[in-house]
Design a protein around this motif. Structure first.
Motif, PDB file in Angstrom:
ATOM      1  N   MET A 122       0.836  -1.205   0.000  1.00 19.80           N
ATOM      2  CA  MET A 122       0.000   0.000   0.000  1.00 19.80           C
ATOM      3  C   MET A 122       0.872   1.256   0.000  1.00 19.80           C
ATOM      4  SD  MET A 122      -3.243  -0.985   2.424  1.00 19.80           S
ATOM      5  CE  MET A 122      -4.464  -2.191   1.849  1.00 19.80           C
ATOM      6  N   ALA A 123       1.983   1.230   0.747  1.00 17.53           N
ATOM      7  CA  ALA A 123       2.918   2.370   0.749  1.00 17.53           C
ATOM      8  C   ALA A 123       3.415   2.611  -0.681  1.00 17.53           C
ATOM      9  CB  ALA A 123       4.091   2.091   1.689  1.00 17.53           C
ATOM     10  N   PHE A 183      -7.525   2.172   2.014  1.00 22.42           N
ATOM     11  CA  PHE A 183      -7.744   2.202   3.465  1.00 22.42           C
ATOM     12  C   PHE A 183      -8.920   1.304   3.881  1.00 22.42           C
ATOM     13  CE2 PHE A 183      -4.669   5.635   3.668  1.00 22.42           C
ATOM     14  CZ  PHE A 183      -4.088   5.426   4.911  1.00 22.42           C
ATOM     15  N   GLU A 184      -9.925   1.180   2.991  1.00 22.98           N
ATOM     16  CA  GLU A 184     -11.021   0.243   3.298  1.00 22.98           C
ATOM     17  C   GLU A 184     -10.499  -1.190   3.330  1.00 22.98           C
ATOM     18  OE1 GLU A 184     -15.230   2.312   1.930  1.00 22.98           O
ATOM     19  OE2 GLU A 184     -13.982   1.395   0.382  1.00 22.98           O
ATOM     20  N   ALA A 210      -7.453  -2.006   4.103  1.00 24.95           N
ATOM     21  CA  ALA A 210      -6.652  -2.101   5.337  1.00 24.95           C
ATOM     22  C   ALA A 210      -7.576  -2.362   6.531  1.00 24.95           C
ATOM     23  CB  ALA A 210      -5.840  -0.824   5.550  1.00 24.95           C
ATOM     24  N   TYR A 211      -8.721  -1.689   6.538  1.00 24.62           N
ATOM     25  CA  TYR A 211      -9.681  -1.872   7.632  1.00 24.62           C
ATOM     26  C   TYR A 211     -10.230  -3.300   7.655  1.00 24.62           C
ATOM     27  CZ  TYR A 211     -13.626  -1.122  10.763  1.00 24.62           C
ATOM     28  OH  TYR A 211     -14.519  -1.222  11.808  1.00 24.62           O
ATOM     29  N   LYS A 212     -10.608  -3.801   6.471  1.00 24.23           N
ATOM     30  CA  LYS A 212     -11.110  -5.187   6.375  1.00 24.23           C
ATOM     31  C   LYS A 212     -10.035  -6.162   6.832  1.00 24.23           C
ATOM     32  CE  LYS A 212     -14.021  -4.442   2.407  1.00 24.23           C
ATOM     33  NZ  LYS A 212     -13.630  -4.302   0.996  1.00 24.23           N
ATOM     34  N   HIS A 213      -8.798  -5.860   6.445  1.00 24.26           N
ATOM     35  CA  HIS A 213      -7.691  -6.740   6.832  1.00 24.26           C
ATOM     36  C   HIS A 213      -7.522  -6.761   8.352  1.00 24.26           C
ATOM     37  CE1 HIS A 213      -4.081  -9.074   6.368  1.00 24.26           C
ATOM     38  NE2 HIS A 213      -3.478  -8.253   7.207  1.00 24.26           N
ATOM     39  N   ALA A 240      -9.534   1.148  15.218  1.00 27.88           N
ATOM     40  CA  ALA A 240     -10.002   2.522  15.413  1.00 27.88           C
ATOM     41  C   ALA A 240      -9.214   3.504  14.541  1.00 27.88           C
ATOM     42  CB  ALA A 240      -9.897   2.910  16.884  1.00 27.88           C
ATOM     43  N   SER A 241      -7.887   3.355  14.485  1.00 28.29           N
ATOM     44  CA  SER A 241      -7.096   4.329  13.730  1.00 28.29           C
ATOM     45  C   SER A 241      -7.339   4.199  12.224  1.00 28.29           C
ATOM     46  CB  SER A 241      -5.611   4.252  14.088  1.00 28.29           C
ATOM     47  OG  SER A 241      -5.043   3.081  13.565  1.00 28.29           O
ATOM     48  N   VAL A 242      -7.465   2.976  11.715  1.00 30.33           N
ATOM     49  CA  VAL A 242      -7.720   2.815  10.275  1.00 30.33           C
ATOM     50  C   VAL A 242      -9.140   3.275   9.932  1.00 30.33           C
ATOM     51  CG1 VAL A 242      -7.731   1.223   8.308  1.00 30.33           C
ATOM     52  CG2 VAL A 242      -6.103   0.881  10.143  1.00 30.33           C
ATOM     53  N   SER A 243     -10.080   2.951  10.795  1.00 29.21           N
ATOM     54  CA  SER A 243     -11.469   3.347  10.560  1.00 29.21           C
ATOM     55  C   SER A 243     -11.600   4.872  10.513  1.00 29.21           C
ATOM     56  CB  SER A 243     -12.333   2.749  11.666  1.00 29.21           C
ATOM     57  OG  SER A 243     -13.547   3.416  11.754  1.00 29.21           O
TER      58      SER A 243
END
Ligand SMILES: [Fe+2]
Ligand SMILES: [Fe+2]
Length: 164
Positions: free
Chosen positions: A29-30, A89-90, A92-95, A134-137
């Motif tokens: 992702m980076a 980011f979505e 990342a959140y699912k992950h 929380a931080s990714v969301s």
């Protein structure tokens, strides 16, 4: 071989693989964010990739200290591109939700076999997952608010780039 339940040994080894896989995904992702000139988001993902590596080492050290055999498996090639920062980011959140479910399964197994050292270690991961989700969301929700605003995206990128 240590006197530790076989199922727990296997599951802890699998969790090392999941944490390394997380690190690999965030590095991918980076790379995507660099390709989009979003260097701040890239920096945020790099920091995240390093944290995931530290998570893998935390479990690795646990196995070494307990004399449990470490078995490192192959890592899958991560996805290379996303259609938008929001989509990345979505993902990342699912992950992170997937990782939380794995930690919860491990905890349940450790309770079933009364593996107290694993339970203590896993408690740290349970708290960590609450923070990570929380931080990714939060980034996901901010990206939704930004929508198609270029200036909003630039501002968020600058803010996320401050992560050490
Ligand atoms: Fe992790
Ligand atoms: Fe994570």
């Amino acid at each position: 071989m240590a006197n530790v339940n076989q199922k727990i040994q296997k599951a802890l080894n699998e969790q090392i693989q999941h944490e390394l896989g997380s690190s690999y995904l965030y590095l991918a992702m980076a790379t995507y964010f660099y390709s989009q000139n979003l260097d701040g988001m890239a920096q945020w993902m790099r920091a995240q990739a390093k944290e995931e590596l530290a998570h893998a080492f935390k479990i690795y050290d646990h196995l070494i200290e307990r004399g449990i055999e470490v078995q490192l498996a192959a890592l899958a090639e991560p996805k290379k591109s996303w259609n938008s920062p929001l989509e990345a980011f979505e993902d990342a959140y699912k992950h992170e939700q997937f990782i939380t479910s794995k930690i919860n399964e491990l905890y349940k197994l450790a309770m079933e076999v009364s593996d107290n050292p694993a339970l203590v270690m896993l408690q740290w991961f349970i708290s960590e997952q609450v923070e990570e989700e929380a931080s990714v969301s939060k980034v996901v929700e901010t990206l939704k608010m930004i929508g198609n605003s270029g200036s909003g995206l630039v501002m968020l990128d600058r803010q996320l780039g401050k992560r050490e």
